[in-house]
Scaffold this motif. Sequence first.
Motif, PDB file in Angstrom:
ATOM      1  N   THR A 196     127.981  58.251 -11.448  1.00 38.44           N
ATOM      2  CA  THR A 196     128.651  59.286 -10.610  1.00 38.44           C
ATOM      3  C   THR A 196     127.618  60.083 -10.116  1.00 38.44           C
ATOM      4  O   THR A 196     127.480  60.386  -8.995  1.00 38.44           O
ATOM      5  N   PHE A 197     126.501  60.024 -10.974  1.00 37.34           N
ATOM      6  CA  PHE A 197     125.194  60.897 -10.192  1.00 37.34           C
ATOM      7  C   PHE A 197     124.483  60.195  -9.391  1.00 37.34           C
ATOM      8  O   PHE A 197     124.073  60.843  -8.583  1.00 37.34           O
TER       9      PHE A 197
ATOM     10  N   TYR B  94     116.634  57.452 -14.871  1.00 40.66           N
ATOM     11  CA  TYR B  94     117.448  57.776 -13.792  1.00 40.66           C
ATOM     12  C   TYR B  94     116.725  58.212 -12.411  1.00 40.66           C
ATOM     13  O   TYR B  94     116.756  57.945 -11.362  1.00 40.66           O
TER      14      TYR B  94
ATOM     15  N   THR C 136     126.399  66.500 -16.754  1.00 47.28           N
ATOM     16  CA  THR C 136     125.021  66.443 -17.561  1.00 47.28           C
ATOM     17  C   THR C 136     125.461  67.079 -19.133  1.00 47.28           C
ATOM     18  O   THR C 136     124.779  66.230 -20.215  1.00 47.28           O
TER      19      THR C 136
ATOM     20  N   SER D  25     124.063  61.741  -5.593  1.00 44.53           N
ATOM     21  CA  SER D  25     122.882  61.948  -5.131  1.00 44.53           C
ATOM     22  C   SER D  25     122.751  61.289  -3.716  1.00 44.53           C
ATOM     23  O   SER D  25     122.020  61.542  -2.892  1.00 44.53           O
TER      24      SER D  25
ATOM     25  N   ARG E 235     128.629  67.804 -11.380  1.00 44.55           N
ATOM     26  CA  ARG E 235     127.385  67.295 -11.843  1.00 44.55           C
ATOM     27  C   ARG E 235     126.966  67.957 -13.098  1.00 44.55           C
ATOM     28  O   ARG E 235     126.395  67.352 -14.077  1.00 44.55           O
TER      29      ARG E 235
ATOM     30  N   MET F 191     126.948  57.761 -15.369  1.00 45.95           N
ATOM     31  CA  MET F 191     125.435  57.726 -14.600  1.00 45.95           C
ATOM     32  C   MET F 191     125.771  57.271 -13.203  1.00 45.95           C
ATOM     33  O   MET F 191     125.122  57.725 -12.335  1.00 45.95           O
TER      34      MET F 191
ATOM     35  N   TYR G 211     119.005  68.040 -18.695  1.00 42.21           N
ATOM     36  CA  TYR G 211     118.782  66.525 -18.620  1.00 42.21           C
ATOM     37  C   TYR G 211     117.513  65.916 -19.158  1.00 42.21           C
ATOM     38  O   TYR G 211     117.500  65.234 -19.850  1.00 42.21           O
TER      39      TYR G 211
END
Length: 383
Positions: A70-71, A142, A28, A75, A24, A68, A330
């Motif tokens: 992957t974020f 996001y 970033t 999460s 993560r 994005m 971020y």
Amino acid sequence: MNSRHIGSSSLQKEGRLYFIDNLRAALTMLVVLHHLVYFSIYNEVLSQGSIGAVMGLLFLAFNQTFFMGTFFLISGYFVPSSFERNGATRFIKDRFIRFLVPFIFYVLILSQVQSIEVYMLNQEPFTWQTYFSHLTYGPMWYVELLFVFVCLYAVWAKFMSKNKLSVVRQSKPPTYTMLAIFVMILAVSYFIIRLWVPALDLPGGSPKVRAFVGLFTASGYDLPQYVGLFILGIIAYQRNWFRNTPDSMGRAGFGIAIGASIHLLPLVLIFGVDELQFSGGWNWASLVYSLWEALFCVGVILGLIIFFRKRVSRQGKSWSFLSAHSFVIYIIHIPIIAIVMAGLKVIHFPPSFMFLAMILITIPLCFLLSYIIRQIPFVSKII
């Protein structure tokens, strides 16, 4: 195979997934570099038609397929355990503070910093009219979209609880059949949404649909990816996929991404560029591009997770610092990019070296300011 209920007192507490924290944090920094390239092209720091601009556009296009998403996958993975640990009320309250407070601060304050160039260089007066005209959520779309997702998860989890449908956590690795089904669903979803919201923000589509999805995401054409990967993250938690996915799948993931690029992208570039057909519509070029993007997305994400699990599974001081400060970085990175770019233009910095200078100044400044911000007691409790 043994299985236990999520949140059960008999469930052993797992160690922290440091490799996911590291992934993560690395993503970033990729976001920071992505926007450095984007704003350099948009503001002609990298002149149109130059090799740098062409390479930059390719860099942006490839990044957009997975970074994005992957974020959202990560999460989604941590949502179930947090919900069970805190309960619905505290879970939503914590997410409201952590997500929407920074979101509101960005829209009301940092969005004006993001627009500093129009105030400094274009000498636009700061009035209520210009203030409202420059309001934007920037990268905070996001957290806005993620807040919507976690609220929907909370409703679903409460429904499951009331209907006494147990949520069972297993240790069952994914199969290639599962991944293939997900890729096909994602590809079809891409193709459908791009009938109204063309890929890469290209012209066409439905203005009303574009305006609606624009309320939640800067790239509405990737909305199926964000939804799908968030749900996949929840499934990954229930089946412990971040830990038990075979190493061989990581190599296969990178291989799939490379193979899809070699075999499918040339078809898109040769036959789909004319009239931008690949970006959306009832044509085979759009379908092939959607399939390539789905394959590349899943392949790269799978490869990255296994790579970080094998190679970057521990946290030294550098990774620990970056992980702790990644959310602040971020939030603030686009206003910092705007300040640096405007400052370099004011002093008439040589254009040939401006992009390099932006990288060398912006990244250390992000680290420094994020460290200072996290020293503020009230702020540190939120982010």
